[in-house]
Design a protein around this motif. Structure first.
Motif, short mmCIF file in Angstrom:
data_model
loop_
_atom_site.label_atom_id
_atom_site.label_comp_id
_atom_site.label_asym_id
_atom_site.label_seq_id
_atom_site.Cartn_x
_atom_site.Cartn_y
_atom_site.Cartn_z
N GLY A 10 0.79 -1.22 0.00
CA GLY A 10 0.00 0.00 0.00
C GLY A 10 0.83 1.27 0.00
N ASP A 11 0.10 2.37 0.00
CA ASP A 11 0.66 3.72 -0.05
C ASP A 11 1.51 3.92 -1.31
N LEU A 12 0.94 3.58 -2.45
CA LEU A 12 1.60 3.81 -3.73
C LEU A 12 1.42 5.26 -4.18
N ILE A 13 0.39 5.94 -3.70
CA ILE A 13 0.05 7.28 -4.19
C ILE A 13 0.49 8.36 -3.22
N ASP A 14 0.28 9.60 -3.68
CA ASP A 14 0.55 10.83 -2.94
C ASP A 14 2.05 11.15 -2.89
N ARG A 15 2.33 12.42 -2.98
CA ARG A 15 3.67 13.00 -2.81
C ARG A 15 4.56 12.99 -4.04
N GLY A 16 4.89 11.84 -4.58
CA GLY A 16 5.96 11.72 -5.58
C GLY A 16 5.62 12.21 -6.96
N PRO A 17 6.65 12.30 -7.81
CA PRO A 17 6.49 12.86 -9.16
C PRO A 17 5.96 11.88 -10.20
N ARG A 18 5.90 10.58 -9.89
CA ARG A 18 5.49 9.58 -10.89
C ARG A 18 4.46 8.62 -10.30
N ILE A 19 3.38 9.19 -9.79
CA ILE A 19 2.32 8.40 -9.14
C ILE A 19 1.69 7.44 -10.13
N ARG A 20 1.35 7.94 -11.31
CA ARG A 20 0.71 7.08 -12.31
C ARG A 20 1.62 5.93 -12.72
N LEU A 21 2.92 6.18 -12.85
CA LEU A 21 3.86 5.12 -13.19
C LEU A 21 3.89 4.06 -12.09
N ALA A 22 3.94 4.48 -10.84
CA ALA A 22 3.95 3.53 -9.73
C ALA A 22 2.70 2.66 -9.75
N ARG A 60 -5.50 20.31 5.16
CA ARG A 60 -4.52 19.23 5.32
C ARG A 60 -4.78 18.11 4.31
N HIS A 61 -6.04 17.65 4.22
CA HIS A 61 -6.36 16.57 3.28
C HIS A 61 -6.17 17.03 1.83
N ASN A 62 -6.51 18.28 1.54
CA ASN A 62 -6.29 18.81 0.19
C ASN A 62 -4.81 18.77 -0.17
N ARG A 63 -3.96 19.15 0.79
CA ARG A 63 -2.52 19.17 0.54
C ARG A 63 -1.98 17.77 0.29
N ILE A 64 -2.44 16.79 1.08
CA ILE A 64 -1.94 15.42 0.95
C ILE A 64 -2.28 14.82 -0.41
N ILE A 65 -3.50 15.04 -0.89
CA ILE A 65 -3.96 14.38 -2.11
C ILE A 65 -3.73 15.23 -3.37
N ASN A 66 -3.31 16.46 -3.20
CA ASN A 66 -3.17 17.39 -4.32
C ASN A 66 -2.32 16.82 -5.46
N GLU A 67 -1.16 16.25 -5.16
CA GLU A 67 -0.27 15.76 -6.22
C GLU A 67 -0.89 14.59 -6.97
N THR A 68 -1.58 13.71 -6.26
CA THR A 68 -2.25 12.58 -6.92
C THR A 68 -3.33 13.09 -7.86
N LEU A 69 -4.17 13.99 -7.39
CA LEU A 69 -5.24 14.52 -8.24
C LEU A 69 -4.67 15.27 -9.45
N ALA A 70 -3.60 16.01 -9.25
CA ALA A 70 -2.99 16.75 -10.35
C ALA A 70 -2.46 15.81 -11.43
N GLN A 71 -1.85 14.70 -11.02
CA GLN A 71 -1.28 13.77 -11.99
C GLN A 71 -2.36 12.96 -12.72
N PHE A 72 -3.58 12.94 -12.18
CA PHE A 72 -4.68 12.23 -12.84
C PHE A 72 -5.66 13.19 -13.49
N ARG A 73 -5.39 14.48 -13.48
CA ARG A 73 -6.33 15.48 -13.99
C ARG A 73 -6.82 15.14 -15.39
N ASP A 74 -5.95 14.74 -16.27
CA ASP A 74 -6.34 14.44 -17.66
C ASP A 74 -6.52 12.95 -17.92
N HIS A 75 -6.62 12.17 -16.84
CA HIS A 75 -6.76 10.72 -16.96
C HIS A 75 -7.88 10.23 -16.07
N PRO A 76 -8.96 9.81 -16.65
CA PRO A 76 -10.10 9.38 -15.81
C PRO A 76 -9.76 8.15 -14.97
#
Length: 125
Positions: A51-63, A109-125
């Motif tokens: 678990g915890d594959l998402i959030d924070r890093g630059p290549r969430i979708r790749l992970a 706080r929750h917005n900050r934690i998930i922000n990078e994940t949501l940004a990397q999926f913005r154009d990917h349903p």
């Protein structure tokens, strides 16, 4: 969970990738996995993603793609982490009888934690 192969010698436990997909690929290669037929494979071991594959890093979708492809090919198993659980709750509306609008409050706080994940999926349903 996929049944173990007769030649299986053990498992590699990998957790807290947190969106570092390129680092995950390097780790798998250092552990002796090779990328064959679109999936990382090892001749004698399997991965269990903890678990915890998402959030924070630059290549969430790749992970996520690496893990999903390995699981679908029977080369790995996966357990949902609290970050995945929280992301699902963050994106689901609460039932009418609940006080809040979302299963996971959209606090700063929750917005900050998930922000990078949501940004990397913005154009990917």
């Amino acid at each position: 969970m996929t049944l173990a192969r007769k030649d299986l010698e053990g498992y590699d436990l990998i957790g807290d990738v947190h969106g570092c997909g390129a680092s995950l690929a390097v780790l798998l290669e250092k552990l002796g996995y090779s990328y064959r037929e679109g999936v990382y494979r090892h001749p004698r071991r399997r991965v269990i993603f903890l678990g915890d594959l998402i959030d924070r890093g630059p290549r969430i979708r790749l992970a996520l793609n690496i893990a999903r492809d390995m699981v679908e090919a029977g080369e790995a198993d996966i357990v949902m982490g609290n970050h995945e659980y929280n992301a699902l709750a963050y994106c689901r509306r609460a039932p009418p009888e609940w006080a809040g609008e979302w299963l996971r409050e959209h606090s700063p706080r929750h917005n900050r934690i998930i922000n990078e994940t949501l940004a990397q999926f913005r154009d990917h349903p």
